[in-house]
Write a protein that holds these residues in place. Structure first.
Motif, PDB file in Angstrom:
ATOM      1  N   ASP A 286       0.866  -1.190   0.000  1.00  0.00           N
ATOM      2  CA  ASP A 286       0.000   0.000   0.000  1.00  0.00           C
ATOM      3  C   ASP A 286       0.908   1.248   0.000  1.00  0.00           C
ATOM      4  OD1 ASP A 286      -2.167   1.684   0.023  1.00  0.00           O
ATOM      5  OD2 ASP A 286      -2.643   1.390   2.151  1.00  0.00           O
TER       6      ASP A 286
ATOM      7  N   ASP B  94      -2.710   8.259  10.700  1.00  0.00           N
ATOM      8  CA  ASP B  94      -3.469   7.510   9.705  1.00  0.00           C
ATOM      9  C   ASP B  94      -4.679   6.811  10.357  1.00  0.00           C
ATOM     10  OD1 ASP B  94      -3.164   6.510   6.862  1.00  0.00           O
ATOM     11  OD2 ASP B  94      -3.338   4.598   7.910  1.00  0.00           O
TER      12      ASP B  94
ATOM     13  N   ARG C 154       0.902  13.180  11.321  1.00  0.00           N
ATOM     14  CA  ARG C 154      -0.429  13.017  10.747  1.00  0.00           C
ATOM     15  C   ARG C 154      -0.792  11.565  11.042  1.00  0.00           C
ATOM     16  NH1 ARG C 154      -2.347   9.122   6.890  1.00  0.00           N
ATOM     17  NH2 ARG C 154      -4.104   9.996   5.764  1.00  0.00           N
TER      18      ARG C 154
ATOM     19  N   HIS D 140      -3.897  12.174  -1.188  1.00  0.00           N
ATOM     20  CA  HIS D 140      -3.422  11.035  -1.987  1.00  0.00           C
ATOM     21  C   HIS D 140      -4.422   9.894  -2.087  1.00  0.00           C
ATOM     22  CE1 HIS D 140      -2.844  10.105   2.172  1.00  0.00           C
ATOM     23  NE2 HIS D 140      -2.655   8.847   1.858  1.00  0.00           N
ATOM     24  N   ASP D 141      -5.603  10.076  -1.502  1.00  0.00           N
ATOM     25  CA  ASP D 141      -6.632   9.025  -1.554  1.00  0.00           C
ATOM     26  C   ASP D 141      -7.826   9.420  -2.403  1.00  0.00           C
ATOM     27  OD1 ASP D 141      -5.247   7.412   0.260  1.00  0.00           O
ATOM     28  OD2 ASP D 141      -6.156   8.415   1.977  1.00  0.00           O
TER      29      ASP D 141
ATOM     30  N   HIS E 203      -2.335   0.007  12.203  1.00  0.00           N
ATOM     31  CA  HIS E 203      -1.974  -1.318  11.701  1.00  0.00           C
ATOM     32  C   HIS E 203      -0.518  -1.327  11.265  1.00  0.00           C
ATOM     33  CE1 HIS E 203      -3.626   1.175   8.411  1.00  0.00           C
ATOM     34  NE2 HIS E 203      -2.540   0.773   7.768  1.00  0.00           N
TER      35      HIS E 203
ATOM     36  N   GLU F 172      -6.282  11.844  10.910  1.00  0.00           N
ATOM     37  CA  GLU F 172      -7.167  11.424   9.816  1.00  0.00           C
ATOM     38  C   GLU F 172      -8.292  10.641  10.473  1.00  0.00           C
ATOM     39  OE1 GLU F 172      -7.250   8.955   5.607  1.00  0.00           O
ATOM     40  OE2 GLU F 172      -6.296   8.077   7.357  1.00  0.00           O
TER      41      GLU F 172
HETATM   42  C1  GLC Z   1      -5.317   6.085   5.069  1.00  0.00           C
HETATM   43  C2  GLC Z   1      -4.315   6.535   4.052  1.00  0.00           C
HETATM   44  C3  GLC Z   1      -4.401   5.640   2.854  1.00  0.00           C
HETATM   45  C4  GLC Z   1      -4.048   4.236   3.284  1.00  0.00           C
HETATM   46  C5  GLC Z   1      -4.940   3.790   4.422  1.00  0.00           C
HETATM   47  C6  GLC Z   1      -4.415   2.570   5.100  1.00  0.00           C
HETATM   48  O1  GLC Z   1      -6.611   6.309   4.672  1.00  0.00           O
HETATM   49  O2  GLC Z   1      -4.519   7.883   3.743  1.00  0.00           O
HETATM   50  O3  GLC Z   1      -3.581   6.037   1.803  1.00  0.00           O
HETATM   51  O4  GLC Z   1      -4.170   3.360   2.198  1.00  0.00           O
HETATM   52  O5  GLC Z   1      -5.093   4.758   5.427  1.00  0.00           O
HETATM   53  O6  GLC Z   1      -3.255   2.888   5.827  1.00  0.00           O
END
Ligand code: GLC
Length: 532
Positions: A58, A192, A190, A321-322, A101, A260
């Motif tokens: 990822d 996640d 930041r 980026h998502d 994770h 986030e």
């Molecule tokens: C968050 C990140 C994303 C990632 C996901 C799992 O949403 O912004 O890019 O794939 O978490 O870590």
């Protein structure tokens, strides 16, 4: 006011920013080479997506060693240099911290999955029988593991097993990771998918809902389930406070946490803590799916003032980026993008800009079939023409194409024969070199706004008040700090409008599409800032 409240953030996706060694992949030295560019634009903080050791399934959001750097990005020394060089330029640096994770290749998980009685057996979330919880991207979140004859839970993709924060050893291990980077001088993290971090202790089934099909901000995940017990638990808010106290151990200079988190405002504002003792900032993603009309933004400003009154501060984020690139929502229209920038840097919020947004980079056109993003494996059954119509990107490659520095080979991103993702076709007009020389370019609008914001307390620290102009196409508000008062007027329609405001105007300090001052008339798609 603490720096986190007044700052402006530029997000770098390191794989796509600048390739210094010609392997087709962006890297840390590449970022270092472009720091002057970011400083000259006027940004004060840089957030960098993960570059730690990772199998890159990822692209870094699957970490296999939090204390090391993925070789394609550089070395620990490069990262130390990066921190130092950012600080030399009087900017702050925020790293991405994926606490929820690890990668399934992380030694902790390899140990944990090996048996039911190893020292890390309880570091992840294991169950003999899964309950009904779905991941936040849709499908079942439980994954079978033959060695243990048990299931582990993954909030995101199957190779990203969730850590078990009910185990104090896990918490300590991850807080120590944070301390390691704080000691190295990083200014914040930041966090996640922090809203997933602790799960309900009895694993109660989540409620079924016929109405929650498509994921929404209020109800992440969709797929007929309300994630009542797997997201935004009370303990998450407490963990935010604990993590804050770790940050406060390093108070010289003060550090910052940016979450986030997804969910309704009533939930996510709790991450900030009742006494501003939790996270410093949370992303507010509802504005990211904006409608380009003044009513939408007026309501958002009022809503944010209601939920995040000072000393809290909202965030203003339109791309990351998502997600599909913001400019896609306005038909790739550069003039509208300028007005959005005007709003983003003048509303009471910390603006967060995704690399390339400043030149109006558009989405790539990489099909689901050719996608490198692991999300495409989940959605491979979606016909391409449907994927193209969706308001969310299910092949996130399309918002991660290489940064467009100039119109030479690979848009100046890399000298490699092949770049990790192909460069987008829109490079002719949307590149840094070209826009630097055009004084009316989007890039120069960003630059002017960033400098204006930095130099006006009203803009970075002031109150906000909506002004009613009687014209439905106009968004108007005043930012004020003590005697300093600035009025922002944005005309969202294509034709000129007359605006009657009974306010004493001193001078125009900024304008888009409005060359000859302001005499109660705003041209189509124009915006101004005036001193009162
Ligand atoms: C968050 C990140 C994303 C990632 C996901 C799992 O949403 O912004 O890019 O794939 O978490 O870590």
């Amino acid at each position: 006011m603490s720096w986190h409240a007044t700052t402006t953030i530029y997000q770098i996706y390191p794989r796509s920013f600048y390739d210094s060694n010609g392997d087709g992949i962006g890297d840390i030295q590449g970022i270092i080479q472009k720091l002057d560019y970011i400083r000259d634009l006027g940004f004060e903080t840089i957030w960098i997506s993960p570059f730690y050791s990772s199998p890159q399934e990822d692209f870094g959001y699957d970490i296999s060693d939090y204390y090391n750097i993925a070789p394609e990005y550089g070395t620990l020394q490069d990262v130390e240099q990066l921190i130092a060089e950012i600080h030399q330029r009087k900017m702050k640096v925020v790293f991405d911290m994926v606490m929820n994770h690890t990668s399934d290749k992380h030694p902790w998980f390899l140990e944990s999955r090996a048996s039911k009685d190893n020292p890390k057996a309880d570091w992840y979330i294991w169950r003999d029988q899964p309950n009904n919880w779905k991941s936040i991207i849709g499908p079942n979140g439980w994954q079978f593991c033959a060695e243990r004859n048990q299931y582990y839970y993954a909030s995101f993709l199957p190779f990203q097993p969730d850590l078990n924060y009910r185990n104090p050893e896990v918490k300590k291990a991850m807080f120590d990771v944070c301390r390691f980077w704080l000691q190295k001088g990083v200014d914040g993290f930041r966090l996640d998918i922090f809203n997933c971090i602790i799960k309900e202790k009895d694993f109660k089934n989540n409620p079924f809902s016929l109405f929650h099909i498509i994921p929404s901000e209020e109800h992440p995940g969709g797929n007929f389930q309300i994630r009542k017990y797997s997201l935004n638990q009370e303990e998450n808010f407490e963990l935010a406070q604990e993590l804050r106290s770790v940050m406060d151990e390093f108070n010289h200079p003060p550090r910052m946490l940016l979450g986030e988190v997804f969910g309704g405002h009533d939930k996510i504002k709790q991450y900030l803590g009742k006494k501003q003792d939790g996270l410093h900032l949370v992303f507010l993603f509802d504005i990211l799916y904006y409608k380009f009309n003044p009513d939408f933004f007026r309501k958002k400003i009022l809503e944010y003032e209601h939920h995040y009154p000072a000393p809290n501060i909202p965030t203003a984020v339109f791309s990351n980026h998502d997600q599909l690139r913001s400019i896609h929502r306005i038909g790739n229209h550069l003039e509208k993008a300028k007005l959005l920038a005007l709003l983003q840097f003048t509303m009471r919020a910390v603006p967060c800009v995704y690399y390339g947004e400043e030149i109006g980079m558009t989405n790539g056109k990489i099909s689901l079939k050719n996608g490198k993003d692991p999300m495409v494996n989940i959605y491979s059954w979606v016909p391409q023409f449907i994927a193209d119509l969706l308001p969310v990107g299910i092949n996130r490659d399309n918002c991660r194409t290489p940064m467009q520095w100039n119109n030479q080979k690979n848009a100046g991103f890399s000298v490699a024969e092949k770049t990790w993702l192909q460069v987008n076709k829109d490079v002719e007009k949307r590149n840094v070199d070209l826009q630097l020389t055009d004084k009316d370019s989007l890039l120069n609008v960003f630059k002017k706004l960033l400098h204006l914001r930095k130099n006006n307390q009203a803009l970075h620290s002031g109150k906000i008040e909506i002004v009613h102009t009687g014209n439905k196409n106009i968004l108007a508000f005043v930012r004020s700090f003590e005697e300093e008062k600035l009025l922002v007027l944005i005309n969202f329609c294509n034709s000129k409008v007359t605006v009657n405001i009974n306010l004493p105007i001193k001078e125009m300090v900024f304008s888009i599409g409005q060359k000859n001052g302001f005499n109660d008339v705003l041209k189509g798609f124009s915006g101004i800032i005036v001193k009162l």
